[in-house]
Design a protein around this motif. Structure first.
Motif, mmCIF file in Angstrom:
data_model
loop_
_atom_site.group_PDB
_atom_site.id
_atom_site.type_symbol
_atom_site.label_atom_id
_atom_site.label_comp_id
_atom_site.label_asym_id
_atom_site.label_seq_id
_atom_site.Cartn_x
_atom_site.Cartn_y
_atom_site.Cartn_z
ATOM 1 N N UNK A 4 0.630 -1.259 0.072
ATOM 2 C CA UNK A 4 -0.003 -0.108 -0.016
ATOM 3 C C UNK A 4 0.913 1.358 0.021
ATOM 4 N N UNK A 5 1.934 1.209 0.403
ATOM 5 C CA UNK A 5 2.841 2.489 0.623
ATOM 6 C C UNK A 5 1.811 3.462 1.382
ATOM 7 N N UNK A 6 2.018 3.128 2.629
ATOM 8 C CA UNK A 6 0.898 3.720 3.791
ATOM 9 C C UNK A 6 1.398 5.445 3.668
ATOM 10 N N UNK A 7 0.104 6.024 3.623
ATOM 11 C CA UNK A 7 0.232 7.713 4.029
ATOM 12 C C UNK A 7 -0.276 7.980 5.037
ATOM 13 N N UNK A 8 0.005 8.761 5.760
ATOM 14 C CA UNK A 8 -0.442 9.126 7.094
ATOM 15 C C UNK A 8 -0.699 10.594 7.366
ATOM 16 N N UNK A 9 -2.183 10.714 7.522
ATOM 17 C CA UNK A 9 -2.516 12.264 8.031
ATOM 18 C C UNK A 9 -2.319 12.406 9.399
ATOM 19 N N UNK A 10 -3.133 13.102 10.066
ATOM 20 C CA UNK A 10 -3.224 13.544 11.476
ATOM 21 C C UNK A 10 -3.950 12.503 12.268
ATOM 22 N N UNK A 11 -4.874 11.722 11.611
ATOM 23 C CA UNK A 11 -5.562 10.785 12.191
ATOM 24 C C UNK A 11 -5.932 9.330 11.261
#
Length: 161
Positions: A4-11
């Protein structure tokens, strides 16, 4: 998480492959550290922080430490090296740091620096840099502290986590 190639936001966490939302978890400033996502959870009622270790695939909690906070992260969008030390601030007065094993959540002994405030920590290789000051940032005007001091510590000084 190669698929997935993780993308993170604030939550939230999304897949950069297909844009699908993978999970959501209240917390602040999550970052990937090896095979785990680390996030801070602030409770405004008790004015305490809890540091969480989350599964990157599901957002499920693997470990938690009440009273710890981590500002230690690489530049935005980068992943921590799996062998990089995970260093957290111990909430409360003074400049107190503890090393955490990201995989298990085990903590090592607390290392206390001779300063009143710990502002940030950074890691470069096996070195931990701590930015300390005579006072915190002024909450009203955002004025930075007058006197700052940098400490360079070898991760071995933190003992085993």
């Amino acid at each position: 998480m190669p698929e997935h190639k993780l993308l993170l936001g604030t939550e939230d966490a999304w897949s950069s492959v297909d844009g699908k939302k993978l999970w959501s978890r209240p917390g602040g400033s999550p970052f990937v550290h090896g095979a785990i996502v680390v996030a801070n959870q602030w409770d405004p009622k008790t004015r305490t922080n809890t540091l969480l270790g989350l599964d990157p695939r599901t957002g499920t909690e693997r470990w938690r430490h009440k009273g710890l906070f981590s500002r230690h992260s690489p530049q935005r969008g980068q992943t921590m090296r799996p062998d990089a030390p995970l260093i957290a601030k111990v909430n409360g007065d003074g400049a107190k740091l503890v090393r955490i094993d990201p995989g298990t959540g085990r903590t090592g002994p607390v290392l206390t620096l001779p300063e009143k405030h710990l502002l940030e920590t950074y890691c470069v290789g096996d070195l931990v840099f701590a930015v300390c000051a005579d006072r915190g940032v002024d909450p009203k005007g955002g004025t930075p502290p007058d006197k700052r001091r940098w400490y360079a510590l070898e991760s071995a000084q933190f003992g085993e986590a």
